[in-house]
Write a protein that holds these residues in place. Structure first.
Motif, PDB file in Angstrom:
ATOM      1  N   PHE A   1       0.826  -1.205   0.000  1.00 51.06           N
ATOM      2  CA  PHE A   1       0.000   0.000   0.000  1.00 51.06           C
ATOM      3  C   PHE A   1       0.864   1.261   0.000  1.00 51.06           C
ATOM      4  O   PHE A   1       0.557   2.244  -0.686  1.00 51.06           O
ATOM      5  CB  PHE A   1      -0.916  -0.003   1.222  1.00 51.06           C
ATOM      6  CG  PHE A   1      -1.945   1.091   1.222  1.00 51.06           C
ATOM      7  CD1 PHE A   1      -3.151   0.922   0.561  1.00 51.06           C
ATOM      8  CD2 PHE A   1      -1.716   2.290   1.878  1.00 51.06           C
ATOM      9  CE1 PHE A   1      -4.104   1.930   0.550  1.00 51.06           C
ATOM     10  CE2 PHE A   1      -2.658   3.298   1.869  1.00 51.06           C
ATOM     11  CZ  PHE A   1      -3.856   3.125   1.209  1.00 51.06           C
ATOM     12  N   PHE A   2       1.950   1.247   0.779  1.00 52.45           N
ATOM     13  CA  PHE A   2       2.806   2.428   0.912  1.00 52.45           C
ATOM     14  C   PHE A   2       4.069   2.331   0.058  1.00 52.45           C
ATOM     15  O   PHE A   2       5.084   2.961   0.375  1.00 52.45           O
ATOM     16  CB  PHE A   2       3.182   2.636   2.378  1.00 52.45           C
ATOM     17  CG  PHE A   2       2.015   3.029   3.249  1.00 52.45           C
ATOM     18  CD1 PHE A   2       1.447   4.294   3.155  1.00 52.45           C
ATOM     19  CD2 PHE A   2       1.472   2.124   4.157  1.00 52.45           C
ATOM     20  CE1 PHE A   2       0.373   4.656   3.942  1.00 52.45           C
ATOM     21  CE2 PHE A   2       0.401   2.482   4.963  1.00 52.45           C
ATOM     22  CZ  PHE A   2      -0.152   3.747   4.860  1.00 52.45           C
ATOM     23  N   GLU A   3       4.006   1.571  -1.017  1.00 54.05           N
ATOM     24  CA  GLU A   3       5.161   1.378  -1.886  1.00 54.05           C
ATOM     25  C   GLU A   3       5.756   2.709  -2.348  1.00 54.05           C
ATOM     26  O   GLU A   3       6.979   2.917  -2.315  1.00 54.05           O
ATOM     27  CB  GLU A   3       4.765   0.544  -3.106  1.00 54.05           C
ATOM     28  CG  GLU A   3       5.871   0.388  -4.134  1.00 54.05           C
ATOM     29  CD  GLU A   3       5.380  -0.230  -5.434  1.00 54.05           C
ATOM     30  OE1 GLU A   3       6.221  -0.607  -6.262  1.00 54.05           O
ATOM     31  OE2 GLU A   3       4.143  -0.324  -5.614  1.00 54.05           O
ATOM     32  N   LYS A   4       4.898   3.626  -2.782  1.00 53.57           N
ATOM     33  CA  LYS A   4       5.405   4.906  -3.302  1.00 53.57           C
ATOM     34  C   LYS A   4       5.975   5.783  -2.199  1.00 53.57           C
ATOM     35  O   LYS A   4       6.850   6.610  -2.441  1.00 53.57           O
ATOM     36  CB  LYS A   4       4.258   5.653  -4.015  1.00 53.57           C
ATOM     37  CG  LYS A   4       3.702   4.921  -5.225  1.00 53.57           C
ATOM     38  CD  LYS A   4       4.744   4.777  -6.314  1.00 53.57           C
ATOM     39  CE  LYS A   4       4.134   4.237  -7.604  1.00 53.57           C
ATOM     40  NZ  LYS A   4       3.580   2.881  -7.461  1.00 53.57           N
ATOM     41  N   VAL A   5       5.486   5.602  -0.970  1.00 54.11           N
ATOM     42  CA  VAL A   5       5.973   6.410   0.151  1.00 54.11           C
ATOM     43  C   VAL A   5       7.352   5.951   0.590  1.00 54.11           C
ATOM     44  O   VAL A   5       8.274   6.757   0.773  1.00 54.11           O
ATOM     45  CB  VAL A   5       4.989   6.333   1.343  1.00 54.11           C
ATOM     46  CG1 VAL A   5       5.547   7.106   2.542  1.00 54.11           C
ATOM     47  CG2 VAL A   5       3.633   6.887   0.940  1.00 54.11           C
ATOM     48  N   ILE A   6       7.525   4.644   0.748  1.00 51.57           N
ATOM     49  CA  ILE A   6       8.814   4.122   1.211  1.00 51.57           C
ATOM     50  C   ILE A   6       9.807   3.966   0.062  1.00 51.57           C
ATOM     51  O   ILE A   6      10.999   3.738   0.295  1.00 51.57           O
ATOM     52  CB  ILE A   6       8.637   2.774   1.936  1.00 51.57           C
ATOM     53  CG1 ILE A   6       8.043   1.725   0.995  1.00 51.57           C
ATOM     54  CG2 ILE A   6       7.749   2.941   3.158  1.00 51.57           C
ATOM     55  CD1 ILE A   6       7.874   0.355   1.629  1.00 51.57           C
ATOM     56  N   ARG A   7       9.312   4.066  -1.178  1.00 51.42           N
ATOM     57  CA  ARG A   7      10.154   4.014  -2.374  1.00 51.42           C
ATOM     58  C   ARG A   7      10.951   2.721  -2.469  1.00 51.42           C
ATOM     59  O   ARG A   7      12.135   2.710  -2.806  1.00 51.42           O
ATOM     60  CB  ARG A   7      11.092   5.218  -2.424  1.00 51.42           C
ATOM     61  CG  ARG A   7      10.348   6.553  -2.525  1.00 51.42           C
ATOM     62  CD  ARG A   7      11.289   7.723  -2.669  1.00 51.42           C
ATOM     63  NE  ARG A   7      10.553   8.971  -2.769  1.00 51.42           N
ATOM     64  CZ  ARG A   7      11.126  10.168  -2.947  1.00 51.42           C
ATOM     65  NH1 ARG A   7      12.456  10.257  -3.006  1.00 51.42           N
ATOM     66  NH2 ARG A   7      10.380  11.246  -3.021  1.00 51.42           N
TER      67      ARG A   7
END
Length: 209
Positions: free
Chosen positions: A182-188
């Motif tokens: 879900f937070f792939e783009k946030v944690i890069r």
């Protein structure tokens, strides 16, 4: 990054599911843990080099690559671009989880990623109505947790663990994996790599309690 048609998304996920040979190999060849880790590492490096040749316009590589993956790339490289697909992170994750976790846990984490990510993408695309700001759906997240926990549990059950702890570990792995996706783009961190690694760390900590 454009959204590809559902039919091509389905083809992508069938390719994704074909990678289940990796956790299967981890189970049946668990005594060769380090050899498998090196093997997956070399495959990851080789796939990166192939994609580099594709992006640089190598006609022979492009011809073969397009036969297998035509219309399935969400981001088609320009002649001077080098875009890493989902393949190298999957192979790199297989190498990493074998290095850091016991083979049965490593297999469970890879099965979680392959099964959960596939379920989330297909259910989310077809039946997702409750959307979040990042474009993902509640239905997709739920599908990830349910299918991911089942896939993890099947492979992790090859280890000697009580059912209650197996069930708890499966749920923990699925929830942490869903968060990583879900937070792939946030944690890069590519979800193909982040899901199994973060899930494995969480289960490893749980088993130490």
């Amino acid at each position: 990054m454009s959204e590809i048609p559902f039919r091509d998304e389905l083809r992508r996920k069938l390719v994704h599911l074909s990678s289940f040979w990796m956790p299967v190999a981890m189970i049946f060849f668990r005594s060769y843990r380090w050899q498998l880790a090196v093997f997956f590492g070399f495959l990851a490096l080789g796939s990166v080099l192939v994609e580099h040749a594709y992006a640089r316009g190598n006609q022979a590589v492009q011809k073969v690559y397009n036969i297998f993956f035509n219309n399935m790339l969400r981001q088609v490289p320009n002649p001077t671009d080098w875009v890493i697909s989902g393949g190298p992170p999957v192979l790199a994750a297989s190498c990493a989880v074998l290095i850091f976790f016991p083979p049965v846990l490593a297999a469970g984490c890879m099965a979680l990623m392959l099964g959960g990510d596939t379920a989330a993408a297909l259910i989310g695309r077809r039946f997702g109505h409750i959307r979040f700001a990042n474009g993902k759906s509640l239905e997709g997240v739920i599908a990830f947790i349910l299918i991911g926990a089942l896939a993890f549990g099947i492979f992790f059950s090859f280890g000697e663990i009580a059912f209650s702890r197996l069930a708890a570990a499966s749920l923990i792995a699925a929830v942490i994996g869903a968060l990583a996706e879900f937070f792939e783009k946030v944690i890069r961190i590519d979800d193909n790599f982040g899901i199994p690694v973060f899930a494995g760390l969480a289960v490893q900590l749980f088993l130490m309690v």
